[in-house]
Design a protein around this motif. Sequence first.
Motif, PDB file in Angstrom:
ATOM      1  N   SER A 271      -9.335  -2.864  -1.443  1.00 48.37           N
ATOM      2  CA  SER A 271     -10.786  -2.939  -1.522  1.00 48.37           C
ATOM      3  C   SER A 271     -11.325  -1.776  -2.364  1.00 48.37           C
ATOM      4  O   SER A 271     -11.033  -0.607  -2.102  1.00 48.37           O
ATOM      5  CB  SER A 271     -11.395  -2.889  -0.116  1.00 48.37           C
ATOM      6  OG  SER A 271     -12.803  -2.879  -0.190  1.00 48.37           O
ATOM      7  N   GLY A 272     -12.087  -2.091  -3.393  1.00 50.77           N
ATOM      8  CA  GLY A 272     -12.679  -1.065  -4.247  1.00 50.77           C
ATOM      9  C   GLY A 272     -11.722  -0.470  -5.262  1.00 50.77           C
ATOM     10  O   GLY A 272     -12.091   0.467  -5.990  1.00 50.77           O
ATOM     11  N   ILE A 273     -10.495  -0.978  -5.336  1.00 50.82           N
ATOM     12  CA  ILE A 273      -9.497  -0.460  -6.269  1.00 50.82           C
ATOM     13  C   ILE A 273      -9.392  -1.400  -7.465  1.00 50.82           C
ATOM     14  O   ILE A 273      -9.298  -2.614  -7.313  1.00 50.82           O
ATOM     15  CB  ILE A 273      -8.121  -0.318  -5.588  1.00 50.82           C
ATOM     16  CG1 ILE A 273      -8.208   0.711  -4.455  1.00 50.82           C
ATOM     17  CG2 ILE A 273      -7.063   0.092  -6.603  1.00 50.82           C
ATOM     18  CD1 ILE A 273      -6.904   0.880  -3.703  1.00 50.82           C
ATOM     19  N   LYS A 274      -9.410  -0.840  -8.662  1.00 46.67           N
ATOM     20  CA  LYS A 274      -9.331  -1.638  -9.882  1.00 46.67           C
ATOM     21  C   LYS A 274      -7.877  -1.989 -10.184  1.00 46.67           C
ATOM     22  O   LYS A 274      -7.030  -1.105 -10.335  1.00 46.67           O
ATOM     23  CB  LYS A 274      -9.925  -0.848 -11.050  1.00 46.67           C
ATOM     24  CG  LYS A 274      -9.997  -1.634 -12.345  1.00 46.67           C
ATOM     25  CD  LYS A 274     -10.662  -0.812 -13.439  1.00 46.67           C
ATOM     26  CE  LYS A 274     -10.762  -1.593 -14.746  1.00 46.67           C
ATOM     27  NZ  LYS A 274     -11.412  -0.792 -15.810  1.00 46.67           N
ATOM     28  N   LEU A 275      -7.601  -3.283 -10.267  1.00 48.77           N
ATOM     29  CA  LEU A 275      -6.256  -3.768 -10.575  1.00 48.77           C
ATOM     30  C   LEU A 275      -6.286  -4.507 -11.907  1.00 48.77           C
ATOM     31  O   LEU A 275      -7.093  -5.420 -12.097  1.00 48.77           O
ATOM     32  CB  LEU A 275      -5.748  -4.701  -9.470  1.00 48.77           C
ATOM     33  CG  LEU A 275      -5.456  -4.061  -8.109  1.00 48.77           C
ATOM     34  CD1 LEU A 275      -5.130  -5.129  -7.081  1.00 48.77           C
ATOM     35  CD2 LEU A 275      -4.297  -3.078  -8.218  1.00 48.77           C
ATOM     36  N   THR A 276      -5.408  -4.137 -12.824  1.00 50.33           N
ATOM     37  CA  THR A 276      -5.364  -4.732 -14.155  1.00 50.33           C
ATOM     38  C   THR A 276      -3.912  -5.007 -14.541  1.00 50.33           C
ATOM     39  O   THR A 276      -2.982  -4.550 -13.850  1.00 50.33           O
ATOM     40  CB  THR A 276      -5.974  -3.778 -15.193  1.00 50.33           C
ATOM     41  OG1 THR A 276      -5.119  -2.623 -15.315  1.00 50.33           O
ATOM     42  CG2 THR A 276      -7.373  -3.329 -14.780  1.00 50.33           C
ATOM     43  N   PRO A 277      -3.691  -5.738 -15.630  1.00 57.77           N
ATOM     44  CA  PRO A 277      -2.318  -5.912 -16.109  1.00 57.77           C
ATOM     45  C   PRO A 277      -1.616  -4.581 -16.372  1.00 57.77           C
ATOM     46  O   PRO A 277      -0.392  -4.486 -16.228  1.00 57.77           O
ATOM     47  CB  PRO A 277      -2.510  -6.715 -17.399  1.00 57.77           C
ATOM     48  CG  PRO A 277      -3.742  -7.520 -17.155  1.00 57.77           C
ATOM     49  CD  PRO A 277      -4.644  -6.607 -16.377  1.00 57.77           C
ATOM     50  N   LEU A 278      -2.381  -3.530 -16.737  1.00 60.72           N
ATOM     51  CA  LEU A 278      -1.770  -2.213 -16.937  1.00 60.72           C
ATOM     52  C   LEU A 278      -1.190  -1.689 -15.631  1.00 60.72           C
ATOM     53  O   LEU A 278      -0.121  -1.058 -15.626  1.00 60.72           O
ATOM     54  CB  LEU A 278      -2.814  -1.236 -17.491  1.00 60.72           C
ATOM     55  CG  LEU A 278      -2.350   0.222 -17.644  1.00 60.72           C
ATOM     56  CD1 LEU A 278      -1.158   0.322 -18.595  1.00 60.72           C
ATOM     57  CD2 LEU A 278      -3.498   1.103 -18.132  1.00 60.72           C
ATOM     58  N   THR A 279      -1.876  -1.939 -14.516  1.00 62.75           N
ATOM     59  CA  THR A 279      -1.357  -1.513 -13.214  1.00 62.75           C
ATOM     60  C   THR A 279      -0.008  -2.170 -12.950  1.00 62.75           C
ATOM     61  O   THR A 279       0.950  -1.506 -12.518  1.00 62.75           O
ATOM     62  CB  THR A 279      -2.339  -1.905 -12.090  1.00 62.75           C
ATOM     63  OG1 THR A 279      -3.662  -1.497 -12.429  1.00 62.75           O
ATOM     64  CG2 THR A 279      -1.937  -1.248 -10.771  1.00 62.75           C
ATOM     65  N   LEU A 280       0.062  -3.456 -13.214  1.00 59.61           N
ATOM     66  CA  LEU A 280       1.299  -4.197 -12.996  1.00 59.61           C
ATOM     67  C   LEU A 280       2.403  -3.701 -13.922  1.00 59.61           C
ATOM     68  O   LEU A 280       3.558  -3.507 -13.492  1.00 59.61           O
ATOM     69  CB  LEU A 280       1.054  -5.689 -13.212  1.00 59.61           C
ATOM     70  CG  LEU A 280       2.213  -6.644 -12.913  1.00 59.61           C
ATOM     71  CD1 LEU A 280       2.638  -6.540 -11.454  1.00 59.61           C
ATOM     72  CD2 LEU A 280       1.817  -8.078 -13.264  1.00 59.61           C
TER      73      LEU A 280
END
Length: 450
Positions: A271-280
Amino acid sequence: MIKEFRLPDLGEGLTESEILSWKVGVGDTVSLNQVIAEVETAKAVVELPSPFAGVVKELHEQPGSVVEVGKPIVSFEIPDDDGPGPSESAGLSSGAGEQAVETPKRQPNLVGYGAVVESSGRPTRRPRTFAAAGALETAAAPADEPAETRPVETRPTDRPRSTPPVRKLAKDLGLDLAQVTGTGPGGLITREDVHEFAGHAGEAATPTPALRGTRMAERETRTPIKGVRKHTAAAMVRSAFTAPHATEFLTIDVTPGIELLEKLRSGREFSGIKLTPLTLAAKAALVALRRNPALNSRWDEENQEIVTYNYVNLGIAAATPRGLTVPNIKDADALSLPQLAQALTALAETARAGRTTPDDLSGGTISITNIGVFGIDAGTPILNPGEAAILGLGAVRTMPWEYRGEVALRQVLTLSLSFDHRLVDGEQGSRFLADVGAIMAEPGMVLAVV
């Protein structure tokens, strides 16, 4: 007494820095360790604390000036608590009131130094003015005499006040700056002043080389090479001509990975955390390094050794208003996915704000560059100096793709891996890239590779 503060060694082995801004003005009372300026090194913006407590007497350099280490940048007036000694008294009697300037023999290192208290007094605040580089010196005058009536001592050798780019412009236009009137702070000659003078100089004359130069100057813009751009250029040349680069590419279907990110975003833990392809991609690279440690190493030329790191300081290339920087996340391999996502977000925000510290920019072991945010599919990234590999992340595109024996629209991206062929064999680089691709394409593969 007057004390000069010289630009200190910033602890990075650099010889110069650029004054970005002053946080104080002439006449301001400053306390010990109060931030007085922001300076830009080749790596980062650094706040410069005052080593003295006293009143700002003169600012020797203007914002935008590139100053060599050891050159005076500001003078302070601090009280002489012990009173004048014999030599000082003699100097006063024979020097007609001339102030003695005491220059410290050694300036402290800015990084981590603790300044020594030079004065316990707090002089009265004076009217705030800005004394820029090359400003005319004002002779000593009685305290009750208005500053504007004090005699001004000029030096015949003083050249017109301007910045290096402006002097270069005037030279290109064939102009004598001594004939130009400055409209900037303290009489500073600006680019507009030069163009204005060049225009008026040709009003009553036929076209001259200077006017032709004016038209040429309007067709191009010249930017001094300094700061981050200068450092980046030197680092990339050094990397390109020192480490033998090899680059490999892998295009993968990341639909399952993108779907996983969507599911995680709705979870309480994210919750409230930005998840992007870069994170993966970052998490996949950290996992893949466990099976392919050669990509987390460096070449020690001096000792003729290969140094393999047992930790990962993950660098992330960041495009900022100051240029390209590669801050890194310390011990990224020890972070959980939520912690890694938060660290990536904080790193990006700090870089965009120009607040990345020299420590953030040093000690990286492997890097990722996310060119996909610019709509680019693939490239041949250049290694960050001292690192064995850099992973390029392309744009995620919806494309026709073979899926379970049929053609379907899938989420596809291309990975680019450049590595130092002295440290990494083709097989090692290929296995690492294949592992990263497998994890991004099927996140469940993490169970098989750890």
